[in-house]
Design an enzyme around this catalytic site. Sequence first.
Site, PDB file in Angstrom:
ATOM      1  N   TRP A   5       0.793  -1.199   0.157  1.00 16.01           N
ATOM      2  CA  TRP A   5      -0.075  -0.051  -0.165  1.00 16.01           C
ATOM      3  C   TRP A   5       0.854   1.229  -0.048  1.00 16.01           C
ATOM      4  O   TRP A   5       0.606   2.129  -0.674  1.00 16.01           O
ATOM      5  CB  TRP A   5      -1.035  -0.133   1.099  1.00 16.01           C
ATOM      6  CG  TRP A   5      -2.146  -1.181   0.909  1.00 16.01           C
ATOM      7  CD1 TRP A   5      -2.316  -2.214   1.661  1.00 16.01           C
ATOM      8  CD2 TRP A   5      -3.057  -0.966  -0.167  1.00 16.01           C
ATOM      9  NE1 TRP A   5      -3.309  -2.774   1.230  1.00 16.01           N
ATOM     10  CE2 TRP A   5      -3.577  -2.281   0.254  1.00 16.01           C
ATOM     11  CE3 TRP A   5      -3.495  -0.120  -1.325  1.00 16.01           C
ATOM     12  CZ2 TRP A   5      -4.845  -2.425  -0.737  1.00 16.01           C
ATOM     13  CZ3 TRP A   5      -4.292  -0.508  -1.748  1.00 16.01           C
ATOM     14  CH2 TRP A   5      -5.280  -1.639  -1.648  1.00 16.01           C
ATOM     15  N   ASP A  24      -1.515   6.630   6.417  1.00 17.89           N
ATOM     16  CA  ASP A  24      -2.664   5.901   5.776  1.00 17.89           C
ATOM     17  C   ASP A  24      -2.704   4.807   6.948  1.00 17.89           C
ATOM     18  O   ASP A  24      -2.138   3.864   7.060  1.00 17.89           O
ATOM     19  CB  ASP A  24      -2.229   5.185   4.684  1.00 17.89           C
ATOM     20  CG  ASP A  24      -3.210   4.187   4.333  1.00 17.89           C
ATOM     21  OD1 ASP A  24      -4.399   4.121   4.898  1.00 17.89           O
ATOM     22  OD2 ASP A  24      -3.078   3.487   2.974  1.00 17.89           O
ATOM     23  N   LYS A  57     -12.148  -1.444   6.220  1.00 21.43           N
ATOM     24  CA  LYS A  57     -11.284  -2.567   6.858  1.00 21.43           C
ATOM     25  C   LYS A  57     -11.760  -2.676   8.205  1.00 21.43           C
ATOM     26  O   LYS A  57     -12.096  -3.814   8.809  1.00 21.43           O
ATOM     27  CB  LYS A  57     -10.002  -2.045   6.753  1.00 21.43           C
ATOM     28  CG  LYS A  57      -9.607  -1.852   5.519  1.00 21.43           C
ATOM     29  CD  LYS A  57      -8.910  -2.952   4.705  1.00 21.43           C
ATOM     30  CE  LYS A  57      -9.029  -2.636   2.910  1.00 21.43           C
ATOM     31  NZ  LYS A  57      -7.768  -2.065   2.725  1.00 21.43           N
TER      32      LYS A  57
HETATM   33  C1  LIG Z   1      -7.470  -1.295   1.345  1.00 22.88           C
HETATM   34  C2  LIG Z   1      -6.343  -0.313   1.629  1.00 22.88           C
HETATM   35  C3  LIG Z   1      -6.467   0.769   0.855  1.00 22.88           C
HETATM   36  C4  LIG Z   1      -7.087   1.078  -0.307  1.00 22.88           C
HETATM   37  O1  LIG Z   1      -8.455   1.132   0.132  1.00 22.88           O
HETATM   38  P1  LIG Z   1      -9.563   1.573  -0.934  1.00 22.88           P
HETATM   39  O2  LIG Z   1     -10.772   2.180  -0.136  1.00 22.88           O
HETATM   40  O3  LIG Z   1      -9.841   0.301  -1.755  1.00 22.88           O
HETATM   41  O4  LIG Z   1      -9.082   2.438  -2.123  1.00 22.88           O
HETATM   42  C5  LIG Z   1      -5.223   1.706   1.199  1.00 22.88           C
HETATM   43  N1  LIG Z   1      -4.324   1.679   2.067  1.00 22.88           N
HETATM   44  C6  LIG Z   1      -4.509   0.317   3.059  1.00 22.88           C
HETATM   45  C7  LIG Z   1      -3.704   0.478   4.115  1.00 22.88           C
HETATM   46  C8  LIG Z   1      -5.389  -0.378   2.754  1.00 22.88           C
HETATM   47  O5  LIG Z   1      -5.429  -1.371   3.689  1.00 22.88           O
END
Ligand SMILES: *Cc1c(COP(=O)(O)O)cnc(C)c1O
Length: 363
Positions: free
Chosen positions: A103, A173, A197
């Site tokens: 990511w 993030d 998540k």
């Molecule tokens: C799943 C995830 C993303 C992407 O998320 P989307 O909502 O599908 O764009 C970005 N960063 C991390 C750490 C993730 O787990």
Amino acid sequence: MNYGRTFNFSAGPAMMPEPVLEEIRDELLNYRGSGMSVMEMSHRSKVFQQIADEAEADLRELMGIPDNYKVLFIQGGATLQFAAVAWNLMKNGKAVYIETGAWSKKAIAEAKKYGEVIVAASSKDRNFSYIPDCSDLDIPEDADYVYICENETIHGLTYQTLPNTKGHVLVSDQSSMFLSKPCKVTDYGMIYAGVQKNVGPAGMAVVIIREDLIREDLDPKMPVYMRYDIQAKNGSMYNTPNCWAIYCCGKVFKYLKSIGGLEEMARRNEEKAKILYDFLDSSEMFRGTVDKQFRSLMNVPFVTESAELDAEVVKATKAAGFDNLKGHKSVGGLRASIYNAMPKEGVEALVKFLKQFEAEYKK
Ligand SMILES: *Cc1c(COP(=O)(O)O)cnc(C)c1O
């Protein structure tokens, strides 16, 4: 009540707390006497404004978000934020990124479209199984921010200490660890998370950003939707927001408050993760893929000695009623995502199953 629900170990979208789903069900056709479902409601209505205001207030309380930070609810998931962060925050056109897995790699690739990206540390050399030393990074004076992916969902690793940014703004993030434990918001200039998540349904990101980082002197070609100044000025309702996700996330925020907040959530998450990691450390068949000190509380990748056996185990877990344990192709093996809403019983049942599998295999 038994709804026949499975223990879903998906990396996302993932499980939500059952009491929250029940409340949503009860309010589905007629939200609190409004005569309509939240799905059918104008985002400009008083009823919905109250839902959005409460969601924000509860999140602020949970995380202790100071008044000089804005909370934004933005569509497009975390992926849109890869570009939005760079486009909004790169004033000098330069930023430092730490590369720790899939990511952060994606965020780096996206940011490169908007300015100079300096990868100041990386754990690529050992397939992202550790967090590199970030205590003395080479950060140019004019770098606009330092960026981390605080929990790498695919590789299953997390920071124990935040990087020393040497006075620069930290952007994180937190998609796969959001609200999993207490967070000192003032350590960051900006935190964002895709909510599917660890919180609610897919299709939205929460952005928490310090006010002084919100600029108006932006690239005129920038889509209006991606501008934090416009989103902030309009209370995340410049256009129609993801009303449904805001509503569901608001319920989860209230649920987290009701169980005792993020301290209690962290206690439960540590307890759950320990059950699984203790098993992996005692097993002769399975082993975790991440250096112990950087193991994620949320995403637990593990492998056997061969890809064939990995596949056999995945198949067996599926047959036994556990879902989504196949590891990501870049790591292989298995991955158990044990987010906030995964009950302890789910982890215990999985460990019991893996133990049995190992015992029978040895015979
Ligand atoms: C799943 C995830 C993303 C992407 O998320 P989307 O909502 O599908 O764009 C970005 N960063 C991390 C750490 C993730 O787990």
